[in-house]
Design a protein around this motif. Structure first.
Motif, PDB file in Angstrom:
ATOM      1  N   ILE A  54     -11.854 100.844  23.900  1.00 55.79           N
ATOM      2  CA  ILE A  54     -13.117 100.475  24.525  1.00 55.79           C
ATOM      3  C   ILE A  54     -12.775  99.699  25.795  1.00 55.79           C
ATOM      4  CG2 ILE A  54     -15.281  99.214  24.236  1.00 55.79           C
ATOM      5  CD1 ILE A  54     -14.955  99.596  21.217  1.00 55.79           C
ATOM      6  N   PRO A  55     -12.955 100.302  26.972  1.00 54.53           N
ATOM      7  CA  PRO A  55     -12.513  99.657  28.215  1.00 54.53           C
ATOM      8  C   PRO A  55     -13.026  98.241  28.407  1.00 54.53           C
ATOM      9  CG  PRO A  55     -13.099 101.934  28.638  1.00 54.53           C
ATOM     10  CD  PRO A  55     -13.505 101.647  27.225  1.00 54.53           C
ATOM     11  N   SER A  56     -14.271  97.980  28.015  1.00 58.21           N
ATOM     12  CA  SER A  56     -14.827  96.642  28.245  1.00 58.21           C
ATOM     13  C   SER A  56     -14.235  95.584  27.322  1.00 58.21           C
ATOM     14  CB  SER A  56     -16.351  96.666  28.092  1.00 58.21           C
ATOM     15  OG  SER A  56     -16.730  97.224  26.857  1.00 58.21           O
ATOM     16  N   LEU A  57     -13.421  96.011  26.356  1.00 61.28           N
ATOM     17  CA  LEU A  57     -12.703  95.074  25.489  1.00 61.28           C
ATOM     18  C   LEU A  57     -11.193  95.103  25.743  1.00 61.28           C
ATOM     19  CD1 LEU A  57     -14.545  95.608  22.074  1.00 61.28           C
ATOM     20  CD2 LEU A  57     -14.809  93.685  23.659  1.00 61.28           C
ATOM     21  N   ASP A  58     -10.769  95.921  26.693  1.00 61.63           N
ATOM     22  CA  ASP A  58      -9.346  96.000  27.043  1.00 61.63           C
ATOM     23  C   ASP A  58      -9.122  95.143  28.279  1.00 61.63           C
ATOM     24  OD1 ASP A  58      -6.706  96.698  26.974  1.00 61.63           O
ATOM     25  OD2 ASP A  58      -6.983  98.733  27.740  1.00 61.63           O
ATOM     26  N   PHE A  59      -9.157  93.837  28.078  1.00 62.56           N
ATOM     27  CA  PHE A  59      -9.196  92.870  29.162  1.00 62.56           C
ATOM     28  C   PHE A  59      -8.021  93.037  30.137  1.00 62.56           C
ATOM     29  CE2 PHE A  59     -10.715  90.522  25.243  1.00 62.56           C
ATOM     30  CZ  PHE A  59     -12.030  90.914  25.415  1.00 62.56           C
ATOM     31  N   CYS A  60      -8.390  93.028  31.421  1.00 64.65           N
ATOM     32  CA  CYS A  60      -7.429  93.072  32.526  1.00 64.65           C
ATOM     33  C   CYS A  60      -6.718  94.424  32.666  1.00 64.65           C
ATOM     34  CB  CYS A  60      -6.411  91.940  32.441  1.00 64.65           C
ATOM     35  SG  CYS A  60      -7.180  90.305  32.540  1.00 64.65           S
ATOM     36  N   SER A  61      -7.270  95.466  32.059  1.00 66.09           N
ATOM     37  CA  SER A  61      -6.796  96.818  32.330  1.00 66.09           C
ATOM     38  C   SER A  61      -7.520  97.338  33.579  1.00 66.09           C
ATOM     39  CB  SER A  61      -7.077  97.747  31.148  1.00 66.09           C
ATOM     40  OG  SER A  61      -8.487  97.919  30.985  1.00 66.09           O
TER      41      SER A  61
ATOM     42  N   ALA B 111     -10.598 103.166  12.745  1.00 67.98           N
ATOM     43  CA  ALA B 111     -11.798 102.981  13.561  1.00 67.98           C
ATOM     44  C   ALA B 111     -12.402 101.600  13.377  1.00 67.98           C
ATOM     45  CB  ALA B 111     -12.829 104.052  13.219  1.00 67.98           C
ATOM     46  N   SER B 112     -12.127 100.973  12.219  1.00 67.57           N
ATOM     47  CA  SER B 112     -12.703  99.654  11.952  1.00 67.57           C
ATOM     48  C   SER B 112     -11.951  98.531  12.659  1.00 67.57           C
ATOM     49  CB  SER B 112     -12.709  99.388  10.440  1.00 67.57           C
ATOM     50  OG  SER B 112     -11.379  99.249   9.955  1.00 67.57           O
ATOM     51  N   ILE B 113     -10.792  98.832  13.230  1.00 66.67           N
ATOM     52  CA  ILE B 113      -9.996  97.813  13.909  1.00 66.67           C
ATOM     53  C   ILE B 113     -10.453  97.721  15.361  1.00 66.67           C
ATOM     54  CG2 ILE B 113      -7.688  97.121  14.625  1.00 66.67           C
ATOM     55  CD1 ILE B 113      -8.239  96.916  11.635  1.00 66.67           C
TER      56      ILE B 113
ATOM     57  N   ALA C  72     -20.692  89.772  29.417  1.00 65.34           N
ATOM     58  CA  ALA C  72     -21.818  90.679  29.162  1.00 65.34           C
ATOM     59  C   ALA C  72     -21.308  92.070  28.770  1.00 65.34           C
ATOM     60  CB  ALA C  72     -22.706  90.747  30.392  1.00 65.34           C
ATOM     61  N   MET C  73     -20.289  92.552  29.478  1.00 65.86           N
ATOM     62  CA  MET C  73     -19.693  93.851  29.145  1.00 65.86           C
ATOM     63  C   MET C  73     -19.175  93.874  27.713  1.00 65.86           C
ATOM     64  SD  MET C  73     -17.532  94.471  32.682  1.00 65.86           S
ATOM     65  CE  MET C  73     -16.154  95.056  31.695  1.00 65.86           C
ATOM     66  N   ALA C  74     -18.412  92.832  27.368  1.00 66.31           N
ATOM     67  CA  ALA C  74     -17.781  92.791  26.047  1.00 66.31           C
ATOM     68  C   ALA C  74     -18.811  92.673  24.932  1.00 66.31           C
ATOM     69  CB  ALA C  74     -16.800  91.615  25.990  1.00 66.31           C
ATOM     70  N   ARG C  75     -19.790  91.829  25.119  1.00 61.85           N
ATOM     71  CA  ARG C  75     -20.752  91.570  24.063  1.00 61.85           C
ATOM     72  C   ARG C  75     -21.704  92.751  23.864  1.00 61.85           C
ATOM     73  NH1 ARG C  75     -21.234  86.676  22.024  1.00 61.85           N
ATOM     74  NH2 ARG C  75     -23.511  86.717  21.870  1.00 61.85           N
ATOM     75  N   GLU C  76     -21.928  93.549  24.888  1.00 58.14           N
ATOM     76  CA  GLU C  76     -22.781  94.737  24.751  1.00 58.14           C
ATOM     77  C   GLU C  76     -22.196  95.727  23.756  1.00 58.14           C
ATOM     78  OE1 GLU C  76     -23.272  96.279  28.650  1.00 58.14           O
ATOM     79  OE2 GLU C  76     -24.745  94.761  29.269  1.00 58.14           O
ATOM     80  N   VAL C  77     -20.877  95.872  23.755  1.00 58.41           N
ATOM     81  CA  VAL C  77     -20.259  96.845  22.852  1.00 58.41           C
ATOM     82  C   VAL C  77     -19.813  96.218  21.541  1.00 58.41           C
ATOM     83  CG1 VAL C  77     -19.470  98.275  24.770  1.00 58.41           C
ATOM     84  CG2 VAL C  77     -17.943  96.506  23.867  1.00 58.41           C
ATOM     85  N   HIS C  78     -19.740  94.887  21.504  1.00 54.72           N
ATOM     86  CA  HIS C  78     -19.244  94.216  20.311  1.00 54.72           C
ATOM     87  C   HIS C  78     -20.355  93.835  19.352  1.00 54.72           C
ATOM     88  CE1 HIS C  78     -17.092  91.157  17.865  1.00 54.72           C
ATOM     89  NE2 HIS C  78     -16.044  91.926  18.114  1.00 54.72           N
ATOM     90  N   SER C  79     -21.584  93.713  19.850  1.00 52.95           N
ATOM     91  CA  SER C  79     -22.682  93.261  18.999  1.00 52.95           C
ATOM     92  C   SER C  79     -23.109  94.349  18.017  1.00 52.95           C
ATOM     93  CB  SER C  79     -23.878  92.867  19.868  1.00 52.95           C
ATOM     94  OG  SER C  79     -24.283  93.942  20.674  1.00 52.95           O
TER      95      SER C  79
ATOM     96  N   THR D 176      -4.337  82.876   9.716  1.00 57.43           N
ATOM     97  CA  THR D 176      -5.475  83.538  10.347  1.00 57.43           C
ATOM     98  C   THR D 176      -4.942  84.621  11.283  1.00 57.43           C
ATOM     99  OG1 THR D 176      -5.557  82.031  12.256  1.00 57.43           O
ATOM    100  CG2 THR D 176      -6.829  81.409  10.292  1.00 57.43           C
ATOM    101  N   THR D 177      -5.733  85.660  11.471  1.00 57.20           N
ATOM    102  CA  THR D 177      -5.361  86.712  12.414  1.00 57.20           C
ATOM    103  C   THR D 177      -6.556  87.049  13.288  1.00 57.20           C
ATOM    104  OG1 THR D 177      -6.035  88.673  11.129  1.00 57.20           O
ATOM    105  CG2 THR D 177      -3.866  87.721  10.631  1.00 57.20           C
ATOM    106  N   VAL D 178      -6.284  87.529  14.493  1.00 53.92           N
ATOM    107  CA  VAL D 178      -7.325  88.053  15.370  1.00 53.92           C
ATOM    108  C   VAL D 178      -6.719  89.197  16.179  1.00 53.92           C
ATOM    109  CG1 VAL D 178      -6.827  86.302  17.138  1.00 53.92           C
ATOM    110  CG2 VAL D 178      -8.990  87.544  17.192  1.00 53.92           C
ATOM    111  N   VAL D 179      -7.416  90.318  16.214  1.00 55.71           N
ATOM    112  CA  VAL D 179      -6.974  91.459  17.017  1.00 55.71           C
ATOM    113  C   VAL D 179      -7.286  91.150  18.472  1.00 55.71           C
ATOM    114  CG1 VAL D 179      -7.275  93.926  17.481  1.00 55.71           C
ATOM    115  CG2 VAL D 179      -7.353  93.071  15.121  1.00 55.71           C
ATOM    116  N   THR D 180      -6.269  91.115  19.307  1.00 58.14           N
ATOM    117  CA  THR D 180      -6.457  90.766  20.714  1.00 58.14           C
ATOM    118  C   THR D 180      -6.463  91.971  21.639  1.00 58.14           C
ATOM    119  OG1 THR D 180      -4.067  90.397  20.947  1.00 58.14           O
ATOM    120  CG2 THR D 180      -5.447  88.478  20.432  1.00 58.14           C
ATOM    121  N   ARG D 181      -5.972  93.110  21.162  1.00 58.17           N
ATOM    122  CA  ARG D 181      -6.019  94.315  22.007  1.00 58.17           C
ATOM    123  C   ARG D 181      -5.946  95.564  21.156  1.00 58.17           C
ATOM    124  NH1 ARG D 181      -2.105  97.576  25.961  1.00 58.17           N
ATOM    125  NH2 ARG D 181      -3.696  98.369  27.387  1.00 58.17           N
ATOM    126  N   VAL D 182      -6.755  96.531  21.503  1.00 62.43           N
ATOM    127  CA  VAL D 182      -6.641  97.898  20.987  1.00 62.43           C
ATOM    128  C   VAL D 182      -6.509  98.782  22.212  1.00 62.43           C
ATOM    129  CG1 VAL D 182      -7.739  99.750  19.687  1.00 62.43           C
ATOM    130  CG2 VAL D 182      -8.036  97.374  18.952  1.00 62.43           C
TER     131      VAL D 182
END
Length: 244
Positions: free
Chosen positions: A117-124, A6-8, A237-244, A76-82
């Protein structure tokens, strides 16, 4: 779903300490020739921690300037999609000067379905539907395409969504429009993450630096800079609402 999984989330980053590449391998009892095409990839694998509660099932790797055993490097690593089919993570191997020498994308699979999280699943498709709802209420967008008839494609890695636009409204969201996209806005997954989750809206600065590309009608792509920027602002705006 486990608490570790869940933390990823998209945008989660890590960075390791700096040390000679050869030392990383020696510490794990490995002896790989520095000229081997897998040398940097193996160093990066041992420098980074695995994704919790997941198994790595694939990796693509490329080298701008392959590292050697004497190079001091960090990763360095960054998660680009879940997504429902697993987790993607970009890994970069950098030298002392901060230059990206090698990089790749890992694919991880989990026994339990991760939270998507749909708003973080870019271009789905789900992301595109949420974006459409926001655009309908954005006067800057609707006015800028009030007389336009066409399709904007948005692409992130191997995912693409088409927004069919007519008289100021997005009338359809689909994986592929019947006649294709008028133009397609393209960016690498890590660029989407940076663009969507950065503290400031630096779309124009990134565009001027050439971080994005387009396919299709180049004239229409340039002519629709304003509505495209509105699309990015609403997606941010969509992404930052759920990421903040």
């Amino acid at each position: 779903m486990s608490s570790a999984l869940a933390s990823i989330r998209v945008g989660v980053r890590t960075s390791t300490g700096t040390e000679p590449a050869a030392d990383v391998l020696y510490r794990h009892g490995l002896r790989i020739p520095a000229r081997s095409p897998s040398f940097g990839m193996v160093v990066a694998e041992w420098l980074t921690d695995p994704v919790p509660a997941a198994e790595r099932v694939g990796v693509t790797w490329s080298a701008t300037k392959p590292i050697t055993g004497s190079d001091r490097v960090h990763a360095t690593t960054v998660v680009t999609r879940v997504g429902p089919d697993g987790i993607d993570r970009e890994v970069r191997l950098l030298d002392d000067a901060g230059r990206v020498r090698e990089s790749g994308t890992e694919t991880w699979r989990t026994e339990n379905r991760p939270e998507v999280i749909p708003s973080l699943d870019f271009c789905s498709i789900e992301w595109g539907e949420q974006l459409r709802e926001r655009l309908h209420h954005d006067a800057a967008f609707t006015s800028s395409v009030s007389t336009w008839d066409g399709t904007v494609g948005l692409r992130c890695g191997d995912r693409e969504v088409h927004l069919r636009i007519y008289k100021g409204q997005v009338i359809d969201v689909t994986r592929r429009a019947l006649l294709g996209a008028t133009f397609t806005f393209e960016a690498a997954p890590v660029t989407w993450v940076d663009l969507m989750l950065s503290d400031s809206d630096d779309f124009m600065r990134r565009a001027l630096r050439g971080e994005f590309s387009s396919a299709g009608n180049g004239y229409e792509y340039l002519r629709l800079t304003k509505p495209l920027h509105a699309i990015i602002q609403n997606a941010r705006a969509m992404a930052r609402e759920v990421h903040s």
